[in-house]
Write an enzyme that holds these catalytic residues in place. Structure first.
Site, PDB file in Angstrom:
ATOM      1  N   CYS A 117       4.960  -2.148 -24.193  1.00 45.71           N
ATOM      2  CA  CYS A 117       4.529  -1.445 -22.984  1.00 45.71           C
ATOM      3  C   CYS A 117       5.256  -1.953 -21.744  1.00 45.71           C
ATOM      4  CB  CYS A 117       3.020  -1.549 -22.803  1.00 45.71           C
ATOM      5  SG  CYS A 117       2.456  -3.240 -22.613  1.00 45.71           S
ATOM      6  N   HIS A 174       0.810  -1.206   0.000  1.00 43.73           N
ATOM      7  CA  HIS A 174       0.000   0.000   0.000  1.00 43.73           C
ATOM      8  C   HIS A 174       0.852   1.269   0.000  1.00 43.73           C
ATOM      9  CE1 HIS A 174      -4.276   0.256   0.884  1.00 43.73           C
ATOM     10  NE2 HIS A 174      -3.999   1.511   1.175  1.00 43.73           N
ATOM     11  N   ASP A 226       7.019  -9.427 -18.357  1.00 48.97           N
ATOM     12  CA  ASP A 226       6.702 -10.852 -18.250  1.00 48.97           C
ATOM     13  C   ASP A 226       7.452 -11.669 -19.288  1.00 48.97           C
ATOM     14  OD1 ASP A 226       5.018 -11.378 -16.048  1.00 48.97           O
ATOM     15  OD2 ASP A 226       3.423 -10.260 -17.041  1.00 48.97           O
ATOM     16  N   GLU A 261       3.589 -11.552 -24.235  1.00 46.15           N
ATOM     17  CA  GLU A 261       4.386 -11.655 -23.012  1.00 46.15           C
ATOM     18  C   GLU A 261       4.639 -13.099 -22.589  1.00 46.15           C
ATOM     19  OE1 GLU A 261       2.474  -9.434 -19.871  1.00 46.15           O
ATOM     20  OE2 GLU A 261       0.501 -10.145 -20.408  1.00 46.15           O
TER      21      GLU A 261
HETATM   22  C1  PEP Z   1       4.651  -6.642 -18.968  1.00 43.26           C
HETATM   23  O1  PEP Z   1       4.531  -7.796 -18.556  1.00 43.26           O
HETATM   24  O2  PEP Z   1       5.626  -6.222 -19.615  1.00 43.26           O
HETATM   25  C2  PEP Z   1       3.597  -5.656 -18.701  1.00 43.26           C
HETATM   26  C3  PEP Z   1       3.622  -4.463 -19.252  1.00 43.26           C
HETATM   27  O3  PEP Z   1       2.613  -6.010 -17.859  1.00 43.26           O
HETATM   28  P1  PEP Z   1       2.752  -6.077 -16.258  1.00 43.26           P
HETATM   29  O4  PEP Z   1       4.065  -5.445 -15.897  1.00 43.26           O
HETATM   30  O5  PEP Z   1       1.575  -5.333 -15.737  1.00 43.26           O
HETATM   31  O6  PEP Z   1       2.698  -7.543 -16.012  1.00 43.26           O
HETATM   32 MG    MG Z   2       2.633  -8.569 -17.889  1.00 42.24          MG
END
Ligand code: PEP
Ligand code: MG
Length: 659
Positions: A618, A306, A571, A547
């Site tokens: 991303c 948190h 990931d 991913e």
């Molecule tokens: C990722 O896995 O690169 C991603 C952007 O998603 P998260 O970090 O939320 O798993």
């Molecule tokens: Mg991810």
């Protein structure tokens, strides 16, 4: 009078539905009990009810005794048989308010960096980036010690009156906090939950019983809260485990009211001071003047706690998880902390302080120099625009993302909407949220990722099985496809929001074409339902996150099914390298620049480019200036990152375009 039924409430009697059930039970004069597997508890105590752990599809009996017993049983059974009980239109609005103010940032931990602590310093979890030097503000509320005395029956009566008064004082304080404009939206839910506990028959009733048998009120409250906290702590449910802290926080407030004391307040923290605490409870945090806090150092907490989420969302550097060693900082006058490396130095020597200050200055200078790139539209050498978009998780972050020059949103993490609430967000609330997001960035696209949670993150209202390997388990699209009752409201909300701007939707954790097809079938079903009901909606482009290694290997086939790819390197790296992204011991392997991962990215890009669909990224790697040239060469045309990295990435792309 009693009746049995099968519980149909989606979330079971958990969190909000339990509170609502109790409120309904309390509206009847009769004694009401709920019985599960032979165990009966009062239906007028949300604590007892939550601990009973009533789940969807379980059989329970409602038993009432009193003048309005028939009505009570009928109403409560009706509640239990309603799948959407506990979540009504009122909630949709209040949830929206909560969410607007919700503190949020990627909940996923970045791998803690292995930085050695400076001489004489401490090392903890790098929970929120940034460097800070400031006056130390130690927040170690004193332990409350009860008097060891036994009360006579007359004294006990007077003590009960005193206790009742203290409870009212605490309730009134919480009501005041709830009514105040200044309370951040996400924190409102936390205070509301504490307020419910402060009125709960179990906590109050058990303490009263102890006082009646001769205990001092403070001692009774401490013992009752500790017992209840232990019960919450021992349940096999992370959400209920977290309620243990809430019970202790309420108990502490009642004790302070009994002693006529105010809690050590964070309200007086000086501008720019570094807050040092063993732990900062939800109640304290909800009232803390976050704008004045220069940094946070805590004994408790990890990168996904948190405190970490709130610190990141407010741009406060933080080092958490120092354990008992945090008490070494109690007497410090000044603190230097490095939220990137996870180090803390008390009363730093001149050289250490100068080094920290020069890094703060450098960061400020860099920010200033990069400002000119904020509004630039970066292009590749051939003139193709490269979209530099923002990764965000709440509406509260829109302003900062726009100010940073975000060309849309490349990843809206919807799980944050689900994680910090006492109940599942309604379709209306989600539709409002996604529409507000789309409107804010139009005509730029906003890519909303459908719910990506798994057994490692508790969400009120979703039962997760105990899993040996949650990261390889029932998460992301896998869970959503199995739970259309959760997935379809989100898809409907997205279809409704698409009327208001350029909404795109992407599916997380895809590893099989069938998952995309099943999701598309559900989207079609939702669209047909909305059309039938005359609700305005628009179709959106559907994409997938790449991913998993499986998604990379089938990328050419996937590219024929969807409109875009977004590579989730966080990931993808952990799965390609078989190196847990949360485990610092294998941190060196968890490297996106490893040839194995770069080949996976190149294969994905090739498949996407050949199919003529957009390929973006991303994951955290999208912001790496050293890798951006390679990504552009591969054909990526969208990079999405935390707003703080946007101008640096734009600068890098502009330089490449000129080269
Ligand atoms: C990722 O896995 O690169 C991603 C952007 O998603 P998260 O970090 O939320 O798993
Ligand atoms: Mg991810």
């Amino acid at each position: 009078m009693e009746r049995s039924t099968i519980v149909r409430v989606h979330e079971g009697l958990h969190a909000r539905p339990a509170t609502r059930f109790v409120r309904l039970a309390k509206s009847f004069e009769s004694e009401v009990e709920i019985v599960k597997a032979g165990k009966a508890v009062s239906a007028k105590s949300s604590v007892k009810l939550m601990l009973l752990g009533v789940k969807e599809n379980q059989e329970v009996t409602v038993r009432a005794n009193g003048a309005d017993a028939v009505e009570a049983v009928e109403a409560l059974i009706g509640y239990l048989e309603n799948p959407r009980a506990g979540l009504d239109e009122d909630d949709a609005t209040s949830e929206h308010k909560e969410m607007n103010g919700e503190a949020a940032k990627p909940v996923v931990a970045t791998t803690p960096m292995q930085v050695a602590a400076p001489a004489g310093g401490l090392r903890g979890v790098a929970a929120s980036e940034g460097v800070a030097v400031g006056q130390a503000f130690a927040h170690f509320p004193p332990e409350i010690r009860p008097q060891a005395r036994t009360l006579s029956p007359e004294e006990a009566e007077a003590e009960i009156v005193r206790f009742g008064h203290a409870v009212k004082v605490v309730q009134a304080r919480m009501d005041k906090a709830l009514a105040s404009e200044g309370l951040a939206g996400g924190d409102r839910g936390i205070v509301a939950a504490l307020r419910d506990l402060a009125a709960d028959d179990t906590l109050i009733g058990d303490a009263e019983a102890m006082i009646r048998s001769g205990s001092d009120a403070v001692a009774a409250v401490i013992a009752t809260a500790a017992k209840l906290a232990a019960e919450f702590g021992s349940v096999d449910d992370p959400y209920l485990n977290a309620r243990a802290d809430d019970v202790q926080a309420v108990g502490r407030q009642i004790c302070l009211a009994l002693l006529g004391q105010d809690d050590v307040s964070l309200e007086d923290i000086p501008q720019g001071a570094i807050l040092i605490a063993d732990d900062i409870g939800a109640w304290d945090l909800s009232r803390a003047p976050l704008k004045r806090i220069g940094g946070i150092v805590c004994g408790h907490g990890g990168a996904t706690s948190h405190i970490a989420i709130i610190a990141r969302s407010h741009g406060i550097p933080a080092v958490l998880g120092l354990g008992a060693r945090v008490s070494e900082l109690r007497t410090a006058k000044e603190i230097a902390l490095d939220g990137n490396g996870g180090t803390v130095v008390a009363d730093p020597a001149d050289a250490v302080k100068a080094e920290h200050l020069s890094r703060i200055e450098e960061a400020a200078k860099e920010r200033h120099a990069l400002d000119v790139f904020k509004d630039v539209t970066p292009k590749r050498a051939d003139g193709t625009v490269i979209e530099v978009a923002a990764n965000i998780g709440s509406l509260e972050e829109i302003e900062a993302a726009l100010a940073a020059g975000a060309m849309g949103v490349g990843l809206f993490r919807t799980e944050l909407l689900f994680m910090r609430h006492m109940h599942l967000p309604s379709e209306d609330m989600q539709a409002e949220t996604y529409a507000a997001l789309a409107r804010a960035f139009a005509p730029h696209p906003v890519i909303v990722r459908t719910l990506d949670i798994g057994g490692d993150k508790p969400v009120a209202g979703i039962e997760f099985p105990e899993e040996e390997n949650p990261f390889l388990g029932w998460r992301g699209i896998r869970m959503c496809l199995d739970r259309p009752d959760i997935f379809k409201p989100q898809l409907r909300a997205l279809l409704r929001a698409a009327v208001h701007g350029n909404v795109k939707v992407m599916l997380p954790m895809v590893s099989d074409i069938a998952e995309v097809r099943r999701a598309r079938a559900l989207i079609d079903e939702c669209a047909a339902e909305l059309a039938r009901d005359g609700v305005p909606f628009a179709r959106f482009q559907l994409g997938v996150m790449i991913e998993t290694p499986a998604a990379v290997l089938i990328a050419p086939a996937l590219a024929r099914e969807v409109s875009f790819f977004s590579i989730g390197t966080n990931d993808l790296t952990q799965y390609v390298m078989a190196a847990d992204r949360l485990n610092p011991t294998v941190g060196a392997l968890n490297d996106v620049a490893n040839p194995a991962v770069m080949v996976a990215i190149a294969m994905t890009a090739k498949a996407g480019v050949e199919a003529g669909i957009m390929v973006g990224m991303c994951g955290e790697a999208a912001a790496r200036p050293d890798l951006i040239p390679e990504f552009l060469r591969m054909g990526l045309t969208e990079l999405s990152m935390s707003p703080a990295s946007i101008s640096r990435a734009k600068k890098r792309i502009v330089e490449l375009g000129k080269a």
